[in-house]
Scaffold this motif. Structure first.
Motif, PDB file in Angstrom:
ATOM      1  N   ASP A 164       0.831  -1.210   0.000  1.00 50.54           N
ATOM      2  CA  ASP A 164       0.000   0.000   0.000  1.00 50.54           C
ATOM      3  C   ASP A 164       0.864   1.258   0.000  1.00 50.54           C
ATOM      4  O   ASP A 164       0.564   2.240  -0.686  1.00 50.54           O
ATOM      5  CB  ASP A 164      -0.938   0.000   1.202  1.00 50.54           C
ATOM      6  N   HIS A 165       1.931   1.242   0.788  1.00 49.81           N
ATOM      7  CA  HIS A 165       2.860   2.379   0.816  1.00 49.81           C
ATOM      8  C   HIS A 165       3.578   2.519  -0.524  1.00 49.81           C
ATOM      9  O   HIS A 165       3.764   3.635  -1.032  1.00 49.81           O
ATOM     10  CB  HIS A 165       3.888   2.190   1.934  1.00 49.81           C
ATOM     11  N   ILE A 166       3.996   1.385  -1.080  1.00 52.78           N
ATOM     12  CA  ILE A 166       4.686   1.405  -2.372  1.00 52.78           C
ATOM     13  C   ILE A 166       3.759   1.926  -3.465  1.00 52.78           C
ATOM     14  O   ILE A 166       4.160   2.746  -4.310  1.00 52.78           O
ATOM     15  CB  ILE A 166       5.200  -0.006  -2.718  1.00 52.78           C
ATOM     16  N   ALA A 167       2.511   1.487  -3.461  1.00 55.61           N
ATOM     17  CA  ALA A 167       1.543   1.931  -4.473  1.00 55.61           C
ATOM     18  C   ALA A 167       1.301   3.429  -4.397  1.00 55.61           C
ATOM     19  O   ALA A 167       1.151   4.095  -5.422  1.00 55.61           O
ATOM     20  CB  ALA A 167       0.228   1.180  -4.281  1.00 55.61           C
ATOM     21  N   GLU A 168       1.262   3.956  -3.177  1.00 58.40           N
ATOM     22  CA  GLU A 168       1.075   5.405  -3.017  1.00 58.40           C
ATOM     23  C   GLU A 168       2.237   6.157  -3.636  1.00 58.40           C
ATOM     24  O   GLU A 168       2.047   7.185  -4.298  1.00 58.40           O
ATOM     25  CB  GLU A 168       0.936   5.740  -1.534  1.00 58.40           C
ATOM     26  N   ALA A 169       3.453   5.637  -3.457  1.00 58.56           N
ATOM     27  CA  ALA A 169       4.622   6.274  -4.063  1.00 58.56           C
ATOM     28  C   ALA A 169       4.607   6.139  -5.581  1.00 58.56           C
ATOM     29  O   ALA A 169       5.022   7.050  -6.303  1.00 58.56           O
ATOM     30  CB  ALA A 169       5.896   5.659  -3.496  1.00 58.56           C
ATOM     31  N   MET A 170       4.119   5.028  -6.092  1.00 60.23           N
ATOM     32  CA  MET A 170       4.047   4.804  -7.539  1.00 60.23           C
ATOM     33  C   MET A 170       2.934   5.631  -8.180  1.00 60.23           C
ATOM     34  O   MET A 170       3.007   5.962  -9.364  1.00 60.23           O
ATOM     35  CB  MET A 170       3.794   3.312  -7.828  1.00 60.23           C
ATOM     36  N   GLY A 171       1.881   5.911  -7.416  1.00 60.40           N
ATOM     37  CA  GLY A 171       0.737   6.643  -7.957  1.00 60.40           C
ATOM     38  C   GLY A 171      -0.144   5.803  -8.849  1.00 60.40           C
ATOM     39  O   GLY A 171      -0.764   6.322  -9.787  1.00 60.40           O
ATOM     40  N   ARG A 200      -3.889   2.449  -0.571  1.00 58.76           N
ATOM     41  CA  ARG A 200      -3.323   3.510   0.259  1.00 58.76           C
ATOM     42  C   ARG A 200      -3.016   2.918   1.627  1.00 58.76           C
ATOM     43  O   ARG A 200      -3.635   1.925   2.025  1.00 58.76           O
ATOM     44  CB  ARG A 200      -4.299   4.682   0.395  1.00 58.76           C
ATOM     45  N   PRO A 201      -2.073   3.488   2.357  1.00 62.18           N
ATOM     46  CA  PRO A 201      -1.772   2.978   3.696  1.00 62.18           C
ATOM     47  C   PRO A 201      -3.016   2.975   4.580  1.00 62.18           C
ATOM     48  O   PRO A 201      -3.810   3.920   4.561  1.00 62.18           O
ATOM     49  CB  PRO A 201      -0.730   3.969   4.219  1.00 62.18           C
ATOM     50  N   GLY A 202      -3.188   1.893   5.313  1.00 62.13           N
ATOM     51  CA  GLY A 202      -4.347   1.764   6.179  1.00 62.13           C
ATOM     52  C   GLY A 202      -5.445   0.883   5.622  1.00 62.13           C
ATOM     53  O   GLY A 202      -6.421   0.598   6.311  1.00 62.13           O
ATOM     54  N   ARG A 203      -5.281   0.419   4.379  1.00 63.32           N
ATOM     55  CA  ARG A 203      -6.265  -0.496   3.815  1.00 63.32           C
ATOM     56  C   ARG A 203      -6.324  -1.774   4.652  1.00 63.32           C
ATOM     57  O   ARG A 203      -5.311  -2.282   5.111  1.00 63.32           O
ATOM     58  CB  ARG A 203      -5.902  -0.861   2.383  1.00 63.32           C
ATOM     59  N   ALA A 204      -7.534  -2.314   4.820  1.00 62.05           N
ATOM     60  CA  ALA A 204      -7.718  -3.554   5.581  1.00 62.05           C
ATOM     61  C   ALA A 204      -7.598  -4.753   4.648  1.00 62.05           C
ATOM     62  O   ALA A 204      -7.689  -4.631   3.422  1.00 62.05           O
ATOM     63  CB  ALA A 204      -9.086  -3.551   6.260  1.00 62.05           C
ATOM     64  N   ASP A 205      -7.414  -5.928   5.237  1.00 65.40           N
ATOM     65  CA  ASP A 205      -7.353  -7.142   4.427  1.00 65.40           C
ATOM     66  C   ASP A 205      -8.648  -7.378   3.665  1.00 65.40           C
ATOM     67  O   ASP A 205      -8.648  -7.985   2.590  1.00 65.40           O
ATOM     68  CB  ASP A 205      -7.058  -8.347   5.317  1.00 65.40           C
ATOM     69  N   SER A 206      -9.752  -6.899   4.194  1.00 73.24           N
ATOM     70  CA  SER A 206     -11.045  -7.055   3.523  1.00 73.24           C
ATOM     71  C   SER A 206     -11.145  -6.208   2.260  1.00 73.24           C
ATOM     72  O   SER A 206     -12.082  -6.375   1.468  1.00 73.24           O
ATOM     73  CB  SER A 206     -12.189  -6.702   4.473  1.00 73.24           C
ATOM     74  N   ASP A 207     -10.178  -5.300   2.057  1.00 78.84           N
ATOM     75  CA  ASP A 207     -10.152  -4.468   0.855  1.00 78.84           C
ATOM     76  C   ASP A 207      -9.373  -5.128  -0.277  1.00 78.84           C
ATOM     77  O   ASP A 207      -9.218  -4.524  -1.341  1.00 78.84           O
ATOM     78  CB  ASP A 207      -9.519  -3.110   1.158  1.00 78.84           C
ATOM     79  N   ARG A 208      -8.862  -6.340  -0.052  1.00 80.21           N
ATOM     80  CA  ARG A 208      -8.027  -7.011  -1.044  1.00 80.21           C
ATOM     81  C   ARG A 208      -8.695  -8.290  -1.545  1.00 80.21           C
ATOM     82  O   ARG A 208      -9.541  -8.867  -0.889  1.00 80.21           O
ATOM     83  CB  ARG A 208      -6.658  -7.378  -0.453  1.00 80.21           C
ATOM     84  N   ASN A 209      -8.229  -8.724  -2.715  1.00 77.31           N
ATOM     85  CA  ASN A 209      -8.592 -10.041  -3.241  1.00 77.31           C
ATOM     86  C   ASN A 209      -7.330 -10.887  -3.332  1.00 77.31           C
ATOM     87  O   ASN A 209      -6.284 -10.386  -3.758  1.00 77.31           O
ATOM     88  CB  ASN A 209      -9.242  -9.922  -4.617  1.00 77.31           C
TER      89      ASN A 209
END
Length: 266
Positions: A164-171, A200-209
């Motif tokens: 999530d942190h990496i994705a935020e940096a990648m945009g 984004r940072p703070g996403r829960a596991d329920s937000d993923r597949n």
């Protein structure tokens, strides 16, 4: 040899034939036999070897330079290597929270692409070494004609949420994390995929597949996994989110075709 001696040594042909048929459909340890009141020595040694392989898979460090060279051949850009706040495998295993936070992401270029890929060592760096590049290549082949893709990132001492942190940096709009799964006594090199839309940072596991058990030939194949991911990415973009509300429909067309064929035959 008497009947009782055959049973004690675990060599009863009828019993062996029964279990050998069932073993074709599972990697679980079933019908191991008996030697007196214990398992046969061969089965005990097989168990210890599997346990040792699982331990080695967890503790073996990822060869980042070698993996980066192979990832570069996939053709989506030069990979960037990052690490979590965990300073080694020991701390990584003791402190899962440190594996979810980045040490430094300043080297990651902000691409603003639709898709981003992170290759994480997770709990089995061996799995990423064995299957990561081939799986990434299958994903790129399936998705590159429909979406823009950011340069890949290799993450060490990584937990899923580090992505999530990496994705935020990648945009990026949608993140796909390829990560080594916890080794078991049947499989020590299984990869998992975690997809998060609008990460984004703070996403829960329920937000993923999650798509797990990727380790051909015994587990899920690369192309099969890529087709599931393609369906999930498409669905997430239509729905506006990923996670528990997003279902895998990758086999819907196959099922519909099978039903149609059955109707025609009848």
């Amino acid at each position: 040899m008497t009947v009782s001696e055959v049973a004690v040594n675990g060599n009863d042909p009828v019993q062996q034939d029964f279990w050998s048929e069932l073993r074709r459909s599972t990697q679980s340890r079933i019908g191991l036999g008996r030697a007196g009141d214990a398992l046969p020595t061969r089965r005990v040694l097989e168990f210890r070897a599997a346990h040792a392989a699982a331990r080695d898979a967890v503790h073996e460090p990822l060869d980042v330079p070698s993996l980066a060279e192979r990832v570069r051949t996939v053709g989506i850009g030069d990979p960037v290597a990052v690490t979590s706040l965990a300073t080694g495998r020991g701390e990584y295993l003791r402190r899962p929270d440190l594996g979810r936070a980045p040490a430094d992401l300043s080297a990651i270029p902000r691409s603003g692409a639709e898709l981003g890929f992170v290759l994480g060592d997770g709990l089995s760096p061996r799995a990423l070494t064995d299957h990561g590049v081939e799986l990434l290549a299958a994903l790129v082949a399936e998705l590159s004609d429909r979406y823009s893709i950011a340069p890949p990132v290799i993450a060490t001492e990584a937990r899923v949420a580090l992505g999530d942190h990496i994705a935020e940096a990648m945009g990026v709009q949608t993140l796909v994390v390829l990560i080594g799964e916890r080794p078991g006594l049947s499989v020590a090199d299984s990869l998992g995929i975690y997809l998060t839309h609008l990460p984004r940072p703070g996403r829960a596991d329920s937000d993923r597949n999650c798509i797990s058990n990727i380790h051909p030939p015994e587990g899920l194949g690369y192309e099969q996994a890529a087709k599931v991911v393609a369906g999930l990415v498409s669905g997430a973009r239509r729905l506006g989110r990923s996670g528990v509300d997003l279902k895998d429909t990758s086999r819907s067309d196959e099922l519909s075709a099978s039903e149609t064929t059955a109707l025609i035959i009848e």
